[in-house]
Design an enzyme around this catalytic site. Structure first.
Site, mmCIF file in Angstrom:
data_model
loop_
_atom_site.group_PDB
_atom_site.id
_atom_site.type_symbol
_atom_site.label_atom_id
_atom_site.label_comp_id
_atom_site.label_asym_id
_atom_site.label_seq_id
_atom_site.Cartn_x
_atom_site.Cartn_y
_atom_site.Cartn_z
ATOM 1 N N ASP A 1 52.254 -87.978 -60.126
ATOM 2 C CA ASP A 1 51.150 -88.947 -60.099
ATOM 3 C C ASP A 1 50.082 -88.606 -59.068
ATOM 4 O OD1 ASP A 1 52.575 -90.243 -62.017
ATOM 5 O OD2 ASP A 1 52.937 -92.077 -60.867
ATOM 6 N N GLY B 1 45.809 -100.945 -61.958
ATOM 7 C CA GLY B 1 45.808 -99.495 -61.837
ATOM 8 C C GLY B 1 46.491 -99.000 -60.563
ATOM 9 N N HIS C 1 68.495 -95.954 -95.733
ATOM 10 C CA HIS C 1 68.346 -97.321 -96.227
ATOM 11 C C HIS C 1 69.602 -98.140 -95.963
ATOM 12 C CE1 HIS C 1 66.656 -100.418 -98.765
ATOM 13 N NE2 HIS C 1 67.831 -100.538 -99.353
HETATM 14 P P1 NDP Z 1 46.348 -99.017 -66.434
HETATM 15 O O1 NDP Z 1 45.263 -98.078 -66.122
HETATM 16 O O2 NDP Z 1 47.218 -98.810 -67.604
HETATM 17 O O3 NDP Z 1 45.737 -100.491 -66.556
HETATM 18 C C1 NDP Z 1 44.916 -101.044 -65.575
HETATM 19 C C2 NDP Z 1 44.387 -102.383 -66.059
HETATM 20 O O4 NDP Z 1 43.696 -103.003 -64.992
HETATM 21 C C3 NDP Z 1 43.417 -102.269 -67.224
HETATM 22 O O5 NDP Z 1 43.602 -103.384 -68.064
HETATM 23 C C4 NDP Z 1 42.059 -102.334 -66.526
HETATM 24 O O6 NDP Z 1 41.055 -102.897 -67.321
HETATM 25 C C5 NDP Z 1 42.371 -103.308 -65.405
HETATM 26 N N1 NDP Z 1 41.515 -103.159 -64.230
HETATM 27 C C6 NDP Z 1 41.263 -102.051 -63.510
HETATM 28 N N2 NDP Z 1 40.475 -102.329 -62.458
HETATM 29 C C7 NDP Z 1 40.229 -103.656 -62.510
HETATM 30 C C8 NDP Z 1 39.475 -104.551 -61.731
HETATM 31 N N3 NDP Z 1 38.802 -104.132 -60.653
HETATM 32 N N4 NDP Z 1 39.445 -105.856 -62.083
HETATM 33 C C9 NDP Z 1 40.108 -106.283 -63.170
HETATM 34 N N5 NDP Z 1 40.839 -105.489 -63.964
HETATM 35 C C10 NDP Z 1 40.891 -104.191 -63.641
HETATM 36 O O7 NDP Z 1 47.182 -99.092 -65.085
HETATM 37 P P2 NDP Z 1 48.640 -99.659 -64.787
HETATM 38 O O8 NDP Z 1 48.594 -99.985 -63.345
HETATM 39 O O9 NDP Z 1 49.041 -100.694 -65.754
HETATM 40 O O10 NDP Z 1 49.563 -98.392 -65.005
HETATM 41 C C11 NDP Z 1 49.294 -97.172 -64.310
HETATM 42 C C12 NDP Z 1 49.931 -96.020 -65.010
HETATM 43 O O11 NDP Z 1 51.326 -96.057 -64.807
HETATM 44 C C13 NDP Z 1 49.751 -96.000 -66.514
HETATM 45 O O12 NDP Z 1 48.565 -95.375 -66.884
HETATM 46 C C14 NDP Z 1 50.945 -95.255 -66.989
HETATM 47 O O13 NDP Z 1 50.661 -93.889 -67.048
HETATM 48 C C15 NDP Z 1 51.986 -95.530 -65.925
HETATM 49 N N6 NDP Z 1 52.986 -96.488 -66.417
HETATM 50 C C16 NDP Z 1 53.740 -96.161 -67.496
HETATM 51 C C17 NDP Z 1 54.672 -97.040 -67.992
HETATM 52 C C18 NDP Z 1 55.468 -96.667 -69.195
HETATM 53 O O14 NDP Z 1 55.553 -95.488 -69.501
HETATM 54 N N7 NDP Z 1 56.058 -97.621 -69.888
HETATM 55 C C19 NDP Z 1 54.893 -98.339 -67.382
HETATM 56 C C20 NDP Z 1 54.037 -98.592 -66.267
HETATM 57 C C21 NDP Z 1 53.128 -97.698 -65.806
HETATM 58 P P3 NDP Z 1 40.256 -102.038 -68.444
HETATM 59 O O15 NDP Z 1 41.143 -101.968 -69.619
HETATM 60 O O16 NDP Z 1 39.041 -102.858 -68.673
HETATM 61 O O17 NDP Z 1 39.953 -100.720 -67.818
#
Ligand code: NDP
Length: 496
Positions: A347, A306, A479
């Site tokens: 952001d 995150g 198609h």
């Molecule tokens: P996300 O929120 O998408 O994912 C975070 C991941 O980390 C989840 O799997 C979450 O688990 C896990 N997590 C969070 N805290 C912990 C912890 N303490 N220990 C272990 N696992 C943890 O964040 P990202 O950083 O991947 O991306 C951030 C944002 O950036 C996205 O929401 C998106 O909006 C943007 N982004 C967009 C992209 C695109 O448009 N293609 C590409 C990259 C980023 P759980 O599922 O259990 O919560």
């Protein structure tokens, strides 16, 4: 003559800040912008752009494999990461220059400095200079966070991945969101052995369940090890031998030995990156104890857990700007903060963390504050894509969200497209439309496929405009294409 030095002072030179600065300057207003790092922000320098170029690079082995199955005498050699990285950073330098030139052409005064708020109309630069502006726009973005874990600084974050001296042989990715899954696929495509630890039961939380399932299956088929319900308990350095090569037998092909990571970086872009010391510290493998009882060693650990809004040390509380629990600047539908002269976009507000959304927020700000229009920001039905392999394109409600409060019909198909079925490749494509039973409006569309990002952009127009399933069906198929399925799914697979 105004009492202020500027009509608008923008803090942050990312996609949102630069767009706002340029469009406001085009109205004849006097605009300044402060950026402490590189112009272009997360998207251009540390996110979407370098990521997408890496996605392209990582896809070639598969294209060649497919070409061979189609009858070509084709083979692929080793991947030259240092050559690729040099080319990548030249491209980022070029784009940064484009951004600077655009600001220059727009007569925006640029300060290469950190800026903090000292009053409702005042900012202070790093050298102590104070400047005033009628309006201030905070567009300082966000940064990746590591989990609260001892020795978490031994792990990398997404910013670091573009600066690696050499590709690791093994990589542990913690987190299965956009960033974790995209890097897992890119790195695996480049030949890295990738393992993922997810604290929950599935990747891509928040996306359509069936799509998440199919993508994780295909990621596993491509050799990515995914461990669910697994977290790190303990991390330590395997050894302090900085000259120990990380890459095993393929080191020569992949780049320089890790001992070179601490040497001075010749390229401007790399030397200027404030995070590059993280790479230098990552000089030897990391031993990880996990909650699944296993202890393993990885060349690198990537925390994709995150991001947090960049609000620390900006003086927000001091001037009365309300900050939320996650550190985000709290704004109304016009991106205005609790201090009327101060606005925030992108952001740092933690609304929808996507570049095109930040740009739309910038345009709405310009139109409302500097062009006298009444333009709240529209965050409804924003399409997005996860650039995994295959990609996931998504717009609107998932089946699970829609089902919660209305009767729906689900139209779905999963099939092997002609291009890969011909070579007996197991890849499957999935299309899913979620339709409101009462109004017939398509509430959501979800695609798992190569190029799903391109397709969802187009289907997003129909979903945004609330077209009905019957209007989709009235569109004649093209198609032979894979996407013709979007207009030919005649029977729901489920309803309720
Ligand atoms: P996300 O929120 O998408 O994912 C975070 C991941 O980390 C989840 O799997 C979450 O688990 C896990 N997590 C969070 N805290 C912990 C912890 N303490 N220990 C272990 N696992 C943890 O964040 P990202 O950083 O991947 O991306 C951030 C944002 O950036 C996205 O929401 C998106 O909006 C943007 N982004 C967009 C992209 C695109 O448009 N293609 C590409 C990259 C980023 P759980 O599922 O259990 O919560």
């Amino acid at each position: 003559m105004s009492d202020f030095d500027y009509d608008l002072f923008v803090i942050g030179g990312g996609s949102g800040g630069v767009r706002a600065a340029r469009t406001v300057a085009a109205t004849g207003a006097r605009v300044a912008l402060a950026e402490e790092s590189r112009m272009g922000g997360t998207c251009v320098i540390r996110g979407c752009v370098p990521k997408k170029i890496m996605v392209f690079a990582s896809g070639f082995p598969r294209h060649v494999e497919h070409a061979r199955s189609y009858g070509w005498d084709a083979s692929i050699g080793a991947f030259d990461w240092p050559a690729f990285r040099t080319h990548l950073h030249k491209e980022l330098d070029r784009l940064e220059e484009v951004y600077r030139a655009m600001l220059d052409k727009s007569d925006v005064r640029v300060f290469d400095s950190r800026a903090r708020l000292t009053g409702p109309h005042d900012v202070e630069l790093a050298d102590g200079q104070t400047l005033s502006a009628k309006h201030i726009l905070i567009a300082s973005g966000g940064s990746p966070v590591r989990p609260p874990l001892a020795n978490a600084d031994m792990g990398l974050v997404s910013n670091d991945m573009f600066m690696l001296e050499k590709l690791p042989r093994t990589l542990l990715i913690v987190g299965g969101g956009y960033i974790g899954c995209e890097f897992a696929c890119m790195m695996a495509g480049m030949g890295v052995e990738v393992t993922m630890y997810l604290r929950s039961g599935q990747i891509l939380n928040g996306f359509d369940e069936e799509c998440r399932g199919l993508i994780s299956e295909m990621m596993r088929e491509r050799g990515i090890e995914i461990h669910t319900g697994t977290s790190i308990m303990d991390m330590s350095r395997e050894s302090q031998q900085d000259d120990m090569p990380l890459g095993g037998e393929s080191d020569a092909a992949m780049g320089a030995p890790v001992g070179e990571e601490t040497k001075a970086e010749p390229q401007d872009a790399l030397a200027r990156n404030p995070k590059s010391e993280t790479i230098a510290r990552a000089g030897c493998p990391v031993r990880v104890k996990a909650t699944n009882g296993r202890e393993r060693t990885f060349d690198h650990v990537l925390f994709a857990t995150g991001r947090k809004p960049n609000t620390e040390g900006m003086g927000l509380e001091g001037v009365g700007v309300e900050v939320g629990r996650r550190g985000q600047v709290v704004v109304n539908e016009y991106s205005q903060t609790s201090v009327p002269s101060i606005y925030a976009i992108g952001d740092v507000t933690d609304r929808v963390q996507l570049t095109p959304v930040a740009i739309r927020e910038a345009m709405a700000f310009t139109n409302t504050v500097f062009k006298g229009m009444d333009q709240p920001v529209d965050h409804e039905l924003v399409a997005s894509a996860v650039f995994t392999q295959p990609e996931l394109g998504s717009v609107g409600m998932t089946e699970e969200e829609a089902r919660a409060d209305r009767e729906i019909e689900v139209y779905a198909t999963s099939f092997r497209p002609m291009r890969t079925a011909f070579i007996d490749c197991p890849d499957r494509t999935m299309f899913k439309l979620i339709v409101c039973k009462e109004t017939r409006v398509v509430l959501g569309a979800h695609i798992v496929s190569d190029d799903a990002g391109e397709w969802i952009q187009l289907i997003g127009i129909a979903v945004k405009n609330k077209l009905t399933k019957e209007q989709f069906d009235a569109t004649c198929a093209v198609h032979p294409t894979a996407t013709e399925e979007i207009v030919t799914m005649s029977q729901p697979v489920r309803s309720g």
